[in-house]
Design a protein around this motif. Structure first.
Motif, PDB file in Angstrom:
ATOM      1  N   ARG A 140      -2.292   1.395   2.250  1.00  0.00           N
ATOM      2  CA  ARG A 140      -2.196  -0.011   2.333  1.00  0.00           C
ATOM      3  C   ARG A 140      -2.168  -0.597   3.715  1.00  0.00           C
ATOM      4  O   ARG A 140      -2.672  -1.418   4.210  1.00  0.00           O
ATOM      5  N   GLN A 141      -1.080   0.153   4.211  1.00  0.00           N
ATOM      6  CA  GLN A 141      -0.923  -0.457   5.777  1.00  0.00           C
ATOM      7  C   GLN A 141      -2.054   0.112   6.624  1.00  0.00           C
ATOM      8  O   GLN A 141      -2.416  -0.687   7.589  1.00  0.00           O
ATOM      9  N   ALA A 142      -2.899   1.274   6.282  1.00  0.00           N
ATOM     10  CA  ALA A 142      -3.959   1.569   7.066  1.00  0.00           C
ATOM     11  C   ALA A 142      -5.209   0.476   6.863  1.00  0.00           C
ATOM     12  O   ALA A 142      -5.870   0.257   7.795  1.00  0.00           O
ATOM     13  N   ILE A 143      -5.348   0.118   5.607  1.00  0.00           N
ATOM     14  CA  ILE A 143      -6.327  -1.127   5.411  1.00  0.00           C
ATOM     15  C   ILE A 143      -5.968  -2.286   6.153  1.00  0.00           C
ATOM     16  O   ILE A 143      -6.909  -3.053   6.786  1.00  0.00           O
ATOM     17  N   TYR A 144      -4.570  -2.783   6.431  1.00  0.00           N
ATOM     18  CA  TYR A 144      -4.223  -3.802   7.200  1.00  0.00           C
ATOM     19  C   TYR A 144      -4.489  -3.738   8.657  1.00  0.00           C
ATOM     20  O   TYR A 144      -5.379  -4.459   9.099  1.00  0.00           O
ATOM     21  N   HIS A 145      -4.278  -2.600   9.165  1.00  0.00           N
ATOM     22  CA  HIS A 145      -4.642  -2.013  10.544  1.00  0.00           C
ATOM     23  C   HIS A 145      -6.185  -2.109  10.558  1.00  0.00           C
ATOM     24  O   HIS A 145      -6.731  -2.401  11.772  1.00  0.00           O
TER      25      HIS A 145
ATOM     26  N   GLY B   7       7.796 -23.429   1.716  1.00  0.00           N
ATOM     27  CA  GLY B   7       8.086 -21.905   1.506  1.00  0.00           C
ATOM     28  C   GLY B   7       7.086 -20.907   2.007  1.00  0.00           C
ATOM     29  O   GLY B   7       7.576 -19.714   1.906  1.00  0.00           O
ATOM     30  N   CYS B   8       6.265 -21.550   3.033  1.00  0.00           N
ATOM     31  CA  CYS B   8       5.395 -20.263   3.577  1.00  0.00           C
ATOM     32  C   CYS B   8       6.112 -19.981   4.807  1.00  0.00           C
ATOM     33  O   CYS B   8       6.043 -20.675   5.611  1.00  0.00           O
ATOM     34  N   ASP B   9       6.455 -18.543   5.024  1.00  0.00           N
ATOM     35  CA  ASP B   9       7.046 -18.109   6.175  1.00  0.00           C
ATOM     36  C   ASP B   9       6.135 -17.209   6.868  1.00  0.00           C
ATOM     37  O   ASP B   9       5.996 -16.131   6.168  1.00  0.00           O
ATOM     38  N   LEU B  10       5.628 -17.420   7.812  1.00  0.00           N
ATOM     39  CA  LEU B  10       4.760 -16.812   8.487  1.00  0.00           C
ATOM     40  C   LEU B  10       5.382 -15.652   9.604  1.00  0.00           C
ATOM     41  O   LEU B  10       4.620 -14.779  10.146  1.00  0.00           O
ATOM     42  N   SER B  11       6.739 -15.898   9.510  1.00  0.00           N
ATOM     43  CA  SER B  11       7.346 -14.797  10.728  1.00  0.00           C
ATOM     44  C   SER B  11       7.677 -13.390  10.037  1.00  0.00           C
ATOM     45  O   SER B  11       8.763 -13.202   9.587  1.00  0.00           O
ATOM     46  N   VAL B  12       6.682 -12.669   9.461  1.00  0.00           N
ATOM     47  CA  VAL B  12       6.760 -11.555   8.849  1.00  0.00           C
ATOM     48  C   VAL B  12       5.944 -10.345   9.389  1.00  0.00           C
ATOM     49  O   VAL B  12       5.349 -10.720  10.375  1.00  0.00           O
ATOM     50  N   THR B  13       6.391  -9.159   9.069  1.00  0.00           N
ATOM     51  CA  THR B  13       5.697  -8.054   9.449  1.00  0.00           C
ATOM     52  C   THR B  13       4.186  -8.139   9.482  1.00  0.00           C
ATOM     53  O   THR B  13       3.647  -8.517   8.519  1.00  0.00           O
ATOM     54  N   THR B  14       3.576  -7.923  10.493  1.00  0.00           N
ATOM     55  CA  THR B  14       2.011  -7.938  10.870  1.00  0.00           C
ATOM     56  C   THR B  14       1.590  -6.640  11.275  1.00  0.00           C
ATOM     57  O   THR B  14       2.247  -5.885  11.718  1.00  0.00           O
ATOM     58  N   TYR B  15       0.162  -6.412  11.141  1.00  0.00           N
ATOM     59  CA  TYR B  15      -0.168  -5.016  11.514  1.00  0.00           C
ATOM     60  C   TYR B  15      -1.513  -5.649  12.370  1.00  0.00           C
ATOM     61  O   TYR B  15      -2.516  -5.898  11.885  1.00  0.00           O
ATOM     62  N   ASP B  16      -1.557  -4.917  13.674  1.00  0.00           N
ATOM     63  CA  ASP B  16      -2.609  -5.457  14.487  1.00  0.00           C
ATOM     64  C   ASP B  16      -3.810  -4.559  14.018  1.00  0.00           C
ATOM     65  O   ASP B  16      -3.591  -3.315  13.567  1.00  0.00           O
ATOM     66  N   TYR B  17      -4.898  -5.073  14.756  1.00  0.00           N
ATOM     67  CA  TYR B  17      -6.145  -4.406  14.392  1.00  0.00           C
ATOM     68  C   TYR B  17      -5.995  -3.066  15.296  1.00  0.00           C
ATOM     69  O   TYR B  17      -5.825  -2.928  16.708  1.00  0.00           O
TER      70      TYR B  17
END
Length: 504
Positions: free
Chosen positions: A293-298, A327-337
């Motif tokens: 799933r993380q690979a798909i994100y990247h 309630g939308c918190d955008l300061s979460v882990t993200t995965y760069d291209y």
């Protein structure tokens, strides 16, 4: 993948002759939708097209002013919270349904109690399951009882909870309401040809609602799945209004400003990729592995797709919610291209050569094809399945879809309960089934303290991102193209209010 490769889309083939617009003298607005409605019955539809239809034909007890955000009475004139789980409404007198039935407390009680009964199979149960039921105080007074405190209750009562005529609905049920709809709204339905055409006309006896009376006599809505065909009909004078026009086509049409008005507006809707993290489709499938799933994100260059295809006012989001929602918190882990990181994660998960999988979508085919192209580049061979929305939703509920490109407009509700509460509380469309996330989201949906709610939603969004249960993609914007003879001012909630249309 280069931006040139990303520029997927259909060519805009337009006739060169000047268009002859439908004569406004016949007082009929001609518009088109791309998706066939699941059902005209509001409670058995979850598609945006049906939501727009609902807002014109039915009313709720309340109404949120899109310009000010102020909550106003609609079918109710007054409302009082007796306690955290009880709200009492004084109903508007003199209101009549399109079939002549008088509106009163019996209609509210019947509608609410029918829809909250799980045996009746409402399509999006979270829209009504927060209510325990309704009880009549007298003919013009009703109380709605909640299962637990539900902070966005008034927003739901102003949008997705609309009131049906009790006698008529008891007689015809959902199937009858789907073919011969009856509401109290500014427009009544004259013709329903499922999947083809709908005709509405102004309701002369519409009450003194904050929605306002219809300003155009008739509206004809055609189902035309192909946008090129819609554009051709616009040029030939068969349509006056297009909605959700792809960016490339809207840009070309905007160059013809002497013929059309092209307007871009924001929307609460977001796009995302959902994956079978819980293994309901395949207990040993690749989507059950966090590294996959993380690979798909990247693998997904979200900004490139926004810049090349989505355009307008859209922006990349890192959490599965719209930024304007409480309630939308955008300061979460993200995965760069990072395609190389994606390949390494696939190898770590036991797929050094990638794998093959069915990839599903129901709209925005160029976006879906761009997403698949990027997955193919890291070794995930995708087999494209492009279905109608209702068919894809049914397959997802049957646990037959391991990965799909989806969008969700939250019924234009400015609270994440309308998205996080729909997809992460253990229901049929929850692909993660994470007990912690389910507990946090359910708690957040049943307390009134805003700070506590925000903290719980933040924890939920953080874990969803850490586990890569979803790949949030981007916010949506909407391109509207309309005849120069038509007045229309879009709002940022992606709701087309039929009563707001007028001729110049």
């Amino acid at each position: 993948m280069t931006l040139k490769t990303l520029m997927i889309g259909t060519a805009l083939s337009l006739v060169t002759a000047a268009p002859v617009f439908a004569d406004k003298a016949d007082d009929t607005l001609h518009m088109a939708i791309t998706k066939e409605l699941e059902s005209v019955d509001n409670y058995y539809n979850s598609a945006r097209e049906g939501i727009l239809f609902t807002r014109g034909v039915w009313d709720g007890l309340l109404y949120r002013d899109p310009a000010t955000g102020e909550m106003k009475g609609n079918l109710a004139t007054e409302w009082t919270w007796i306690d955290d789980v009880t709200v009492e409404f004084k109903l508007r007198e003199g209101v009549k349904f399109h079939n002549g039935e008088a509106f009163n407390a019996d209609d509210v009680v019947y509608t609410v109690n029918y829809m909250v009964n799980p045996d009746n199979g409402v399509k999006v149960m979270t829209n009504v399951s927060w209510m325990k039921g309704a009880e009549k105080v007298d003919d013009n007074t009703v109380r709605i009882n909640l299962n637990a405190p539900f902070p966005p209750a008034e927003d739901y009562l102003a949008s997705v909870v609309v009131i049906y005529p009790d006698e008529y609905y008891a007689e015809v049920g959902p199937s009858g309401m789907a073919t011969k709809p009856v509401g109290t709204g500014p427009y009544k339905v004259d013709t329903v040809e499922p999947g083809q055409r709908y005709e509405l006309s102004a309701y002369a006896d519409y009450h003194d609602s904050p929605k306002g009376k219809a300003q155009i006599g008739k509206i004809e809505i055609k189902t035309i799945p192909d946008m090129n065909t819609q554009v051709a009909e616009l040029f030939n004078g068969g349509l006056d209004f297009l909605w959700n026009v792809p960016a490339d086509q809207a840009e070309k049409l905007a160059e013809m400003d002497d013929r059309f008005d092209v307007v871009n507006a924001q929307a609460i809707r977001i796009g995302y990729i959902s994956m079978d993290a819980a293994g309901a489709v395949d207990p040993d499938g690749p989507m059950t592995k966090k590294e996959v799933r993380q690979a798909i994100y990247h693998a997904i260059d979200r900004q490139a797709i926004v810049d090349a295809l989505v355009k307008g006012s859209s922006e990349v989001v890192n959490a599965g919610c719209a930024p304007i929602q409480f309630g939308c918190d955008l300061s979460v882990t993200t995965y760069d291209y990072d395609p190389e990181k994606a390949k390494a994660l696939l190898a770590e998960a036991g797929y050094p050569d990638g794998f093959e999988i069915d990839f599903y979508a129901y709209r925005d085919r160029p976006y879906a094809e761009a997403l698949m192209g990027m997955l193919n580049e890291i070794g995930i061979k995708t087999n494209f399945n492009y279905l109608k929305y209702a068919a894809l939703r049914e397959k997802r509920e049957k646990k037959e879809v391991a990965i799909s490109f989806q969008t969700w407009g939250s019924y234009s509700l400015p609270d994440v309960s309308a998205i996080t509460g729909e997809f992460f509380t253990g229901g049929p469309l929850d692909d993660a089934k994470d007990p912690e996330v389910i507990d946090w989201v359910k708690q957040a949906g049943s307390i009134t303290d805003r700070a506590e709610r925000q903290a719980l939603y933040s924890k939920a969004h953080a874990k969803i991102a850490d586990e890569a249960y979803w790949v949030p993609l981007w916010t949506y914007n909407v391109n509207y193209v309309l005849s120069k003879e038509l007045n229309f001012d879009p709002t940022d909630d992606e709701v087309i209010r039929f009563a707001d249309f007028s001729w110049k």
